[in-house]
Design an enzyme around this catalytic site. Sequence first.
Site, PDB file in Angstrom:
ATOM      1  CB  CYS A  16      -0.848   0.097   1.247  1.00  0.00           C
ATOM      2  SG  CYS A  16      -2.461  -0.389   0.668  1.00  0.00           S
ATOM      3  CG  ASP A  72     -19.427   3.473   0.792  1.00  0.00           C
ATOM      4  OD1 ASP A  72     -19.028   3.868   2.098  1.00  0.00           O
ATOM      5  OD2 ASP A  72     -20.480   3.373   0.266  1.00  0.00           O
TER       6      ASP A  72
END
Length: 727
Positions: free
Chosen positions: A404, A434
């Site tokens: 990440c 979301d």
Amino acid sequence: MHMPVPLTRDIVLIGGGHTHALVLRAWGMSPVPGVRLTLIDPNATAAYSGMLPGHVAGHYARSDLEIDLVRLARFSGARLVLGAASAIDPDAREVHVPGRAPIAYDVASVDVGITSAMPGLPGFTEHGVPAKPLGTFADRWAQFVTDAATGHVAPQAAVIGAGVAGVELAMAMAHRLKTAGCQDAQVTLIEAGRMVSTLSAAARRDLRAAIDTAEIRLIERTAACSVTSTSVELEDGRSVPCSFCVGAAGTRPHDWVAQSGLSVTNGFIDVDDMLRSTSHRTLFAVGDCAHMTHAPRPKAGVYAVRQAPVLARNLRAAVVGLQPRRYHPQRDYLKLISLGEKSALVEKGPITLQGDWLWRLKNRIDRDFMDKFRNLRPMPAPAIKGDVARDARKAQAAPLCGGCGAKVGAAGLASALAGLPVSTRDDVLSTPGDDAAILDFGSTRQVLTTDHLRAVVEDPALMTRIAAIHALGDIWAMGGHPQAALATIILPRMSEPMQAATLREITHCAQEVLAQAGAVLAGGHTTQGSDLTIGFTVTGLVDEPITLAGAQPGDALILTRAIGSGTLLAGEMRAQSEGADMAELYSTLVRPQGDAAALLALSAHAMTDVTGFGLVGHLLAMLNASGRGAQVTLDAIPVYAGAKALAARGIASTLAPANRASAIGALDGLTDTPASALLFDPQTCGGLLAAVPQAEAKKLVQGLQRQGHSAVQIGQITDGPCRIQLS
């Protein structure tokens, strides 16, 4: 245009023994383009046997005698497989490691040492400790010393086997117990034959005098017949009181080596004068697990060390086409024997000497060996030549993180997405921010997410587990049940056989992880590129999705996993993270969180998983969606071992500065500390962050901890502006 050399050959090193460690170091200094080097070992560190007696005696810390295999693999450019080899198929050229597809090789080498386990001695497996492997023995010994010093066990130890290794251990143990305050300690040395029968009469006489001075009880010409939790029973009927029993009697090959189908002598792999298997020329063996058919020698570390340059040359020769070298072991070698205290005895031919200066000599030799593995740094990237765009040299200076940490920053991403039109479809229910898209199929709702990670480890199987669990996190965070996945795989340029072998490793692990989560691998797409990248598009079924919105004032904030993975991974890229810390991190990253999500989903008003934008970034996304604020207790946030120390040295993921810049304006009470720096650390396979009713928080945390998660309450939701108050 310069193109990287494609990978065409696999060299696999099985075991992190002394010879392989030196080969890895040499390879890092002069790698062969086109070769993928792999190291297989169950541990992140390898103990150096020469310093073990000194460690047992208390002269060395555990770290003094450990070779960091994670750091060494990074330096050499090798992929590290943290697993124990269980079989070799020398005809198919495959190494088997439980829990993964076979690892293919063109050339392999075995350096797994030996074991001092005594399965034939009744009770030893349950109550004894083999002197080898060294790591396990050192752990058990440290615990015994603590227990004996505090009076929890009797300070009585026994060593079965009075060869050189057994004598060194017994004298070291006696010294350590006395310095730990166990004045009534008793160490017994048990030998079925004669003590140190391989040494000269003069050396044996001097050793016997040293044993007597150390008040060690020596029992010769009597074998042990069984071991209990409190004693060693002897064949002559005597019983030796013992709370800690060490096996050092002789050496045994590992069973799987003896059963490998290779030519062996008493279970040790037969090798010729080029260190190649006499039955399979593509496999080498070195160290104690090998039997040199051309020049049989006793098992001694000096041979393993001197085999290293020959093995390094011959592995290179096997994949390049060079002429191999022959190995000629010396007929005799200097035997330096530790005597417990900082004194040593030496034997070389007819000469026997003893004294403190010899220990200092041994200490210098051992530390010089270990210094070869200190301060290893990956070789720098080639300098940019010619005209270069402004800031390009500066940008190249920091290595690009994987996982990440390689994501685009939140500000840039938001700017790019701001101009997209709002969806007019009434069957797409999700809102921006979301974790996954929500698709409405009438009575059925499906959540859909996609994620891919640039590799943070060279092992494709481990990377697959990390990538799959990372992608599943978005499904779990919305309370969904994983359904199906498509894989997206970018392989480095490599030959077709290597492509096939690598894809087998990846798909085997992907299927296993997804099946455990209740999903299936339905297909995917592959291509070649500059770096290994693995991603998954995952669907899940859900009754009522848990979104970022819905957090209520007074809700407790529960985090299921520590933070700091991005910093540890960035440190590992720079060869500055500790191998043991990385092994602990990897074991956490591959731990699924479906059970945690199922428990939290029963109560959560809002939930997300903490990934690329760090704990603060993902918490702010929840607060903005819910229209709430939060109070967070910094000291309550769990942190991975080693992360704070790295942060204190200024090590951070390449994405961390962008995360900080995006979130800093919404933080109150921020201080400049290593712990606060980790708030912006991008997380790979990060924990779930849930807002739950305060009345249920304690029960939920206890339930998560029973499941094995390091869950804690880190703060609470407040009724106020979308800001985070740190305390």
